[in-house]
Design a protein around this motif. Sequence first.
Motif, PDB file in Angstrom:
ATOM      1  N   THR B   8       0.809  -1.228   0.000  1.00  0.00           N
ATOM      2  CA  THR B   8       0.000   0.000   0.000  1.00  0.00           C
ATOM      3  C   THR B   8       0.838   1.272   0.000  1.00  0.00           C
ATOM      4  O   THR B   8       0.274   2.372  -0.049  1.00  0.00           O
ATOM      5  N   ALA B  86       1.086   5.498   1.749  1.00  0.00           N
ATOM      6  CA  ALA B  86       0.045   4.550   2.179  1.00  0.00           C
ATOM      7  C   ALA B  86      -1.093   5.242   2.922  1.00  0.00           C
ATOM      8  O   ALA B  86      -2.112   4.613   3.213  1.00  0.00           O
ATOM      9  N   THR B 182       0.355  -4.839   9.745  1.00  0.00           N
ATOM     10  CA  THR B 182       1.100  -3.874   8.941  1.00  0.00           C
ATOM     11  C   THR B 182       2.588  -4.080   9.193  1.00  0.00           C
ATOM     12  O   THR B 182       3.012  -4.188  10.350  1.00  0.00           O
ATOM     13  N   GLU B 232       0.497  -4.697   4.063  1.00  0.00           N
ATOM     14  CA  GLU B 232      -0.643  -4.840   4.984  1.00  0.00           C
ATOM     15  C   GLU B 232      -1.414  -6.109   4.633  1.00  0.00           C
ATOM     16  O   GLU B 232      -1.352  -6.601   3.503  1.00  0.00           O
ATOM     17  N   ALA B 237      -6.009  -3.361   4.840  1.00  0.00           N
ATOM     18  CA  ALA B 237      -6.012  -2.326   3.806  1.00  0.00           C
ATOM     19  C   ALA B 237      -7.450  -1.988   3.397  1.00  0.00           C
ATOM     20  O   ALA B 237      -7.795  -0.813   3.212  1.00  0.00           O
ATOM     21  N   ALA B 242      -7.602   1.675   1.793  1.00  0.00           N
ATOM     22  CA  ALA B 242      -6.279   2.063   1.297  1.00  0.00           C
ATOM     23  C   ALA B 242      -6.132   1.732  -0.180  1.00  0.00           C
ATOM     24  O   ALA B 242      -6.720   0.777  -0.684  1.00  0.00           O
ATOM     25  N   VAL B 244      -4.399   0.023  -3.062  1.00  0.00           N
ATOM     26  CA  VAL B 244      -3.590  -1.189  -3.137  1.00  0.00           C
ATOM     27  C   VAL B 244      -2.783  -1.161  -4.437  1.00  0.00           C
ATOM     28  O   VAL B 244      -3.343  -1.107  -5.523  1.00  0.00           O
TER      29      VAL B 244
END
Lengths: 384, 390
Positions: B8, B86, B182, B232, B237, B242, B244
């Motif tokens: 991420t 990220a 993470t 992650e 994520a 988030a 990707v």
Amino acid sequence: MPRRVVVTGMGLITPLGTGVNEFWGKLIAGRDAVQEITTFDSTPYASHTAAEVSGVSFKGGDRWLYFLDTAFKGALIDSGLFARPRALEGAGIHVGTVLGGILAGQQAWAGCGAKPSSYHLYSGAGHLAEKYGLKGDTLTVSTACASGTDALGIAYRRILWGKADIIIAGGADTLSEFAFSGFNALRALTKTKARPFDKNRDGLVLGEGACFLVLEEQGFAERRGAQCYGLVSGYASRSDARHLTAPDREGAGLAWAIQAALASSGLKRPGYINAHGTGTPYNDVMETKAIKSAFGQGAYEIPISSVKAMIGHSFGAGGAIEAAVCLLALKHGCLPPTINYQEKDQDCDLDYVPLKARETAIDSAMSLSAGFGGQNAALTFEKA
Amino acid sequence: MNDEFVITGLGVVSPVGIGVLPFWEAMLSRSSGIRPSSGGMAAAGAPYSAGIAGDINAHLDDRRFRRAANISKYALVAVNQAIADAGLVPAGWEAEEVGVVVGVTHGAINLTREFHAGFVKDGSLGASPSLFSDSVLNAPAGNISIALGIKGAAHTVVGDSGAGIDAVEFALKVMKHTKLSTCIVAGAEELDPIVARVYKTFGLLSQDNMRPFIVPASGFVPGEGAGAIIIETRARAASRSARVYAGIKTALPPIWQGRDFNAGEIPAQDAFVSTGANGTRRDAFEARLLSGVFSPQGANMKKAYLGNIKPLVGESFAASAVMQVVAATLVLDKGVVPPSTIRSGAPDVAWATMNEDAEQRPLTMALAASAGLKGPAHSILLTAPGDAHA
């Protein structure tokens, strides 16, 4: 059925001798290996003592590689695997070290050693893999003075998780003027004796050596009829996230590591703790606080000792040697003493097994390590 | 147990610039950051040429680390880029959930030598405590944990050119079996004239630039910098929406030279391969490994676009290995295969595709691999974000 990890062999080269029996006998006798430094001129320094490996011939070779090789081969012989190279072929090697071939590095920097064989830290694992024909997982871990403990802990996890059946893991470091001058600059060296947890402690003594343990999946070990020193049952690593050299004064990071290792093993309270116990004013209070934080009033029931007053602080080797001490304490029902302990410190008020070894049967033990970078690591061991 | 992991965030400090964008632009234009040696490097009789990172202090906001070794600064800046990329906020992280793994090769070698020179010259009074504390190889990981308040595990994996990919493998294994959701993975390295001189005495350095896979081997060019990625769990994520970049998983177990391996673990798809070859004789091992997967005689027999960042950034060992992962991630993310730096005609990889120009080519799989100078080869498999294999 979950996999379990057993220790089937150990090899050591320490200031108290080479091999399991010599080392353990002298350790339990409370022998002090600290003496005047012979490997370099300590005249410019205020401290002049350390625990050196003596009585061995290096034949002009590399001291670090010699330590690695001696301990590694000793572990293979002790486990019965030395005579079974085919069983070893898929085995992994994990080496924990802080300064690796620092002696060769010093020569190279001085311009008198252009091609040192141990220039890189990872060269040790490569050397062992090549010499003994191991083609499994090779890892070099450097987490300061927790390196040996982390090398073992990571090996334990990899076997537990089914990534390997055999890993020979441990640590090795040599005494060097480089390290000595650094700890001298940090004012961390005692001018007399290391006195872990004693009121009048004033610093550490440096040491050197190597130790490897043969870690195997239990079923794999049983099928080949291997001996068993005990189980590795838990491991954790945690960071202080505060300062590169000074430990967290309250021992929070180490307490987390202890609690996480207990959680991974299912243990409530170990029968013995082998402490990091360097003998510096800060470390020993921090470590005492961490143990109290993790165990509460139960901390007073746990015998704790530090062997560093006898063998010095041997960096990456220390955690591995101290893991071996825990396993030998389990096997023999005897706890090594904290020598040089004379006066109780009100901030260090636990049971430190002072001066004399204590015969007592235990079913479990824990080894603690801490290092620069805010590293903290804990390993637990149990009878198989 | 977690089985799905994604990238991420990305960060790069390299001789072609500080940041992911200049790194990608250099890949597209084949612009190299390698220059003839000058200054202290040349004066020390070290390498013929080198890839030197720019002024890192201008990118380091946290004044606590102003006096840290360059390797720590490179790692911190690359990690900060990746964290920002990220969209992570490094506060209130649970110790069980966030970890750090750093791959290193030589460590803070400049300060280490400076410390050594101090006590050699001036005895005990010349030994600086601050230089000594930076000499441990886990100083970059320690500094990252201090900077970001990470109280989980902070591990340092030491190795040669494969160490960065080994660090990624290490992180994935730990994440799979623990609560870690993470993980910050970085590889970092700093240039040092004496280290370069040692490689020169081994006959391992090229006199101008690197020619991966070309026979006879002409050697490598030393570089420096850092690469960083944020890994992650896919669930983590997704929970914070988030972005990707790619899915990530271990590809093949570490493979020793001469050892058989099962390439069937790698799906039969066209792929970009971010190779670690560095112009040394070790390239032949990597070529054999890759041909076992992708060549007409290999297990998967699909088209492989071979790329190599080292003629652009130099051989910075653990650092360039993580940069290899960043490069492969960008190829999947952008849907563009940059022009290859590998000369066509390299006999050991004649089966592969080395495109002369950038090519729009949305791929769903990429591999980052490195055989290093010694030890086993390491590899990481990346998949496009929506790919079924991710």
